[in-house]
Design an enzyme around this catalytic site. Structure first.
Site, PDB file in Angstrom:
ATOM      1  N   HIS A  66       0.840  -1.200   0.000  1.00  0.00           N
ATOM      2  CA  HIS A  66       0.000   0.000   0.000  1.00  0.00           C
ATOM      3  C   HIS A  66       0.869   1.242   0.000  1.00  0.00           C
ATOM      4  CE1 HIS A  66       0.798  -1.069   4.202  1.00  0.00           C
ATOM      5  NE2 HIS A  66       0.742   0.224   4.480  1.00  0.00           N
ATOM      6  N   CYS A 190       1.287   3.304  11.929  1.00  0.00           N
ATOM      7  CA  CYS A 190       2.322   2.768  11.044  1.00  0.00           C
ATOM      8  C   CYS A 190       2.828   3.896  10.152  1.00  0.00           C
ATOM      9  CB  CYS A 190       1.782   1.612  10.213  1.00  0.00           C
ATOM     10  SG  CYS A 190       0.524   2.079   8.990  1.00  0.00           S
TER      11      CYS A 190
END
Length: 683
Positions: A66, A190
């Site tokens: 991603h 993250c």
């Protein structure tokens, strides 16, 4: 009409990929780009950069490459189901479900919240089982749409509005009528804030529901942050921080028991982490947020914690990450300044930029070099524009060491470490300690600020600690130690190195000097050793001697070798490299020509044992040839694009080409030998 995030043409089932995870990622980028939703090369670069930060393989046989990039014109989801699973770095084995999240730079909050919904579903076994059982692309796409955009699924009915309830900023994962244990808070985050952030949150919430624990989660991701309320913080006993980056607002949880880990741990051990949190709440010796300096390394603290080595490594990565924009902006502006104003604009840039304007253009300017008065090659508009660009670049580059030091300290201590770190970095530059001094002051400032933050001051003093007391005391300690104790020894070390190299610049030792500089430039490609050689060369330019020009030419030519060598190797033996590496090899031609050594870093990181010795050999050859052919460069940067400042240019080209060929052939041979051994072992 709302555009679906995923459609059947973004799904592929029963796929066989020839290669490793990089080949799968390349296939995913091709799939998404084929629908017109993204530009392939930019998307692939975004996926690979995220993968380099941390592997995207997850427990359960899935991987979620991603990124969020301007190459994406329409935020999208895509699925590739592999017949033969591929290793994406998960502890429990390879992945067969590859689900990509491609978010545009301009994706609004609503889009990011939809992507967060998918991330939360990826932790649910029944959702993954459904994707594995899907028989058609349409069926798989519908299953994903049912999670992220259920209103677009046929037969969807708007759920009835729930009964009114008091609003909360962060809803609990479980709200049992009579919670049996302490209240737990959790923060997940993250690097990109898209997938792992929400998957970790979902895992913790599901485990809390099973255990009947009252848990509140704050996801610090791209889908927006809903902070804890004051009431939730007041009744909490423990805070769980599962993050791979620094989280904001740590000062809110002063005194709470602390459980800390990387963002991936909850996905494998959510229940265990909650057990540790409950135990820590009842343990007076447990590690606590900013409560006890000893607790951070206390062996009695429950559960595995982030060690000091890992924390310092994360802080160093934070410092480098924040420093890169200064390098990019400053370096490119300086190069543009040389392009418009000529290589000698550096000697007059500040004076021209401050004393002239577009309606008061300068004549050619005089400057002193080696006791001789010289005249700039350009004048008028070109000189003024070049001076403005070079000045801006110089201002940006002047912050490199300070930014590195300041954000290393920030990575360790948060906001209280920024000012002492920046000041310590400025002192490092002032005393001549350079990048090495910046690393030391950043770590020192961060540790001191963190130690002070862990003290228990009186309530009347607590409010002044983060904004006055900690920066003041830390700056005094770090700056004082650097000025009084460490600065001079570090500067002497740098001076001794510089003098030793300078003494070799004449006679038969010049070739040896070129060899040494070439090895230094290729050892870490933009790291401290590379920077030491480069700073040695640029500092000598002020002397204006032929020897200083030759040293500059050796450094610049050798620094061009690593990307060029890897570009050559990927051309000679493309099958030895992944699809992503072949893409990087194409880009490396331009990076090498422009003297951007960092273009070889992806190759060196993937295979250091073969790549680094090879490019060092090539760089050494180039540096030695530059000195042997008496090639000089009056420009400190730009590679082949500042050919007008290099003499003789033919000697420069011969040296660069020879080094690139030596390194390219050597790394190709070593990689081929490794591939042959691997094939023999497999047979």
């Amino acid at each position: 009409m709302t555009t679906p995030l995923i459609t059947p043409d973004l799904v592929r089932l029963g796929v066989e990929v020839d290669g490793d995870k990089h080949a799968v990622i390349a296939a995913m980028a091709t799939l998404i780009a084929g629908t017109g939703r993204a530009e392939r090369d930019g998307l692939l670069d975004g996926f690979e950069k995220r993968e380099a930060q941390f592997p995207t393989g997850m427990p359960g046989g899935i991987a979620i490459p991603h990124c969020r990039t301007a190459a994406v014109s329409e935020s999208s989801l895509a699925l590739i189901r592999l017949d033969t699973p591929v290793d994406f770095g998960a502890k429990d084995g390879p992945a067969d479900l590859i689900i990509a999240i491609a978010a545009g730079d301009g994706a609004g909050d609503e889009h990011m919240k939809l992507l967060a919904k998918l991330s939360r579903s990826l932790i649910k076994k029944e959702f993954l089982a459904g994707l594995r059982a899907a028989e058609t692309q349409e069926e798989a796409a519908q299953q994903i749409l049912a999670v992220v955009q259920p209103e677009l699924v046929e037969g969807y009915a708007e759920p009835a509005a729930p009964a009114a309830a008091p609003a909360q900023a962060a809803a609990p994962a479980a709200a049992p009528s009579a919670p049996a244990g302490p209240v737990i808070l959790a923060i997940t985050s993250c690097p990109t804030g898209i997938a792992h952030t929400y998957m970790a949150a979902e895992a913790l919430e599901a485990a809390a529901k099973e255990k009947g624990i009252e848990l509140y989660v704050e996801t610090q991701g791209s889908g927006g942050i809903e902070p804890f309320t004051a009431e939730q913080i007041a009744k909490a006993s423990t805070i769980i921080i599962a993050a791979d980056v620094g989280v904001s607002g740590r000062e809110r949880f002063n005194g709470l028991a602390l459980i800390e880990s990387g963002v991936k741990r909850p996905m494998a051990e959510a229940g265990k982490m909650l057990d540790e949190a409950v135990a820590a709440a009842n343990n007076p010796n447990a590690r606590r947020m900013q409560a006890d300096a000893k607790a951070s390394s206390d062996s009695s603290a429950d559960g595995p914690q982030v060690g000091w080595g890992k924390r310092i490594q994360q802080a160093l990565m934070t410092g480098v990450s924040y420093m890169i924009p200064f390098v990019a902006a400053g370096g490119l502006l300086t190069a543009l300044g040389f392009l418009f104003g000529g290589y000698d604009v550096a000697f007059v840039s500040n004076d021209v930029a401050l004393n002239y304007s577009f309606w008061n253009l300068p004549e050619a300017q005089t400057y002193m070099q080696n006791g001789v008065e010289l005249l700039t090659a350009q004048s008028g508009f070109r000189l003024y524009l070049g001076a403005v660009l070079a000045s801006l670049g110089g201002f940006g580059m002047s912050f490199l060491v300070a930014a590195l030091s300041g954000y290393i300290a920030f990575g360790l201590a948060g906001r209280p470490g920024i000012a002492p770190g920046f000041i310590g970095g400025a002192v490092s530059v002032a005393v001549g300690a350079g990048f090495i001094g910046g690393l030391i002051t950043g770590i020192f400032a961060g540790l001191v600020a963190m130690w002070l933050a862990n003290m228990k001051p009186p309530r009347w003093l607590a409010g002044l600690m983060p904004v006055v007391i900690i920066p003041l005391v830390t700056t005094l300690l770090v700056g004082g130690v650097m000025l009084v104790l460490l600065g001079r020894p570090l500067a002497s070390l740098m001076t001794a190195l510089t003098d030793g190299l300078t003494s070799m610049s004449g006679g038969s030792s010049a070739i040896l000097l070129g060899l040494i500089l070439g090895l230094m430039m290729c050892f870490d490609m933009g790291g401290p050793v590379n920077k030491a050689a480069y700073l040695f060369a640029t500092a000598g330019l002020a002397a204006g001697t032929q020897a200083s020009f030759e040293i500059m030419a050796a450094v610049m030519a050798a620094g061009m070798v690593p990307p060029l060598a890897m570009a050559l190797s990927t051309t000679l033996r493309p099958k030895l490299y992944t699809a992503a590496e072949r893409e990087n090899g194409t880009t490396a031609w331009l990076l090498g020509a422009a003297f951007i050594s960092e273009g070889a870093i992806p190759f060196a990181a993937a295979d250091p044992a073969r790549v680094i010795p090879s490019i060092m050999a090539g760089g050494g050859v180039t540096g030695a040839l530059i000195m042997a052919l008496n090639v000089g460069s009056k420009a400190p940067h730009g590679g082949i694009f500042v050919f007008f400042a290099i003499e003789p240019i033919w000697g420069f080209l011969i040296a660069v080409v020879a080094g690139a060929i030596v390194a390219g052939i050597l790394v190709t041979m070593l990689k081929q030998m490794g591939a042959n051994k691997k094939a023999a072992a497999a047979a």
